[in-house]
Motif scaffolding. Structure first.
Motif, mmCIF file in Angstrom:
data_model
loop_
_atom_site.group_PDB
_atom_site.id
_atom_site.type_symbol
_atom_site.label_atom_id
_atom_site.label_comp_id
_atom_site.label_asym_id
_atom_site.label_seq_id
_atom_site.Cartn_x
_atom_site.Cartn_y
_atom_site.Cartn_z
ATOM 1 N N ARG A 74 -28.219 15.392 8.909
ATOM 2 C CA ARG A 74 -28.037 15.493 10.363
ATOM 3 C C ARG A 74 -29.246 16.077 11.096
ATOM 4 N NH1 ARG A 74 -22.114 15.484 11.219
ATOM 5 N NH2 ARG A 74 -21.547 13.609 10.093
ATOM 6 N N ASN A 76 -32.550 16.204 13.367
ATOM 7 C CA ASN A 76 -33.056 15.472 14.528
ATOM 8 C C ASN A 76 -34.476 15.912 14.837
ATOM 9 O OD1 ASN A 76 -30.597 14.016 15.531
ATOM 10 N ND2 ASN A 76 -29.828 16.109 15.544
ATOM 11 N N THR A 133 -33.450 10.611 13.762
ATOM 12 C CA THR A 133 -32.228 11.292 13.338
ATOM 13 C C THR A 133 -31.869 10.826 11.937
ATOM 14 O OG1 THR A 133 -31.360 11.421 15.587
ATOM 15 C CG2 THR A 133 -29.753 11.577 13.810
ATOM 16 N N PRO A 135 -28.596 10.528 10.261
ATOM 17 C CA PRO A 135 -27.189 10.654 10.618
ATOM 18 C C PRO A 135 -26.282 10.973 9.434
ATOM 19 C CG PRO A 135 -27.734 8.362 10.368
ATOM 20 C CD PRO A 135 -29.020 9.130 10.169
#
Length: 190
Positions: A74, A76, A133, A135
């Motif tokens: 996760r 970024n 990102t 994810p």
């Protein structure tokens, strides 16, 4: 499963990229990268599973920089540029990119997306601006190749809240990786 014939050799990969850069520029380097990550399991076997946000530099020279970049789950990265052509090849995980362009008002605006899966390669032109990102709930690893000395280049980043342009340098990037590793460690011990 990877066989001995398809082993990823870091030193040979660097040598192949340097030769390709001299023979055909970044399009030829892209072919070398695409061949390597097409067997992404062999690359992962050779380099190991990422365990933190990090960069492992294979080569830094005035004409070519090659490193692996590891994104925590996760993670970024705010919008940024490289000021040189870039290639990204994913060997584990996934990298989602928002591509930005300068707007009439002098800020930036999102204009495209690109999701890179294991075995995918993306080419970014010298004027590209992107945010990244991971994810997934697992680490992402990619091989990044730049058409110049990435670590000596003056670059820009954009504040994720205001989209105001700011300078970027190696110290900011190092701190971002340290902060991300701390965030990840705190999240797994909650």
């Amino acid at each position: 499963m990877s066989t001995a014939a398809h082993r990823f050799d870091r030193e040979q990969f660097v040598a192949d990229c340097v030769a390709a850069r001299g023979d055909g520029g970044m399009p030829a380097v892209r072919e070398v990268l695409q061949r390597a990550v097409s067997d992404h399991r062999a690359v992962l076997d050779a380099l190991g599973q990422p365990t933190g946000a990090a960069m492992d530099v294979f080569l830094q020279s005035p004409t070519l920089t090659i490193f692996t970049a590891h994104w925590t789950p996760r993670m970024n990265l705010l919008p940024h540029d490289h000021m040189m052509e870039a290639l990204i090849g994913i060997y584990t995980g996934r990298e989602d990119n928002i591509l930005w362009r300068r707007s009439e008002e002098g800020s930036i605006e999102a204009h495209d997306v690109n999701c890179l899966f294991e075995g995918d390669v993306a080419a970014l032109p010298a004027d590209a601006i992107h945010s990244v990102t991971n994810p997934l709930l697992r680490f992402t690893g990619g091989i990044h190749i730049y058409d110049g000395d990435y670590f000596a280049a003056y670059r820009h980043q954009w504040d994720p809240d205001t989209l105001a342009e700011e300078p970027s340098d190696g110290e900011f990037i190092r701190q971002m990786f340290a902060d991300e590793n701390q965030r990840y460690q705190e999240s797994i011990f909650r």
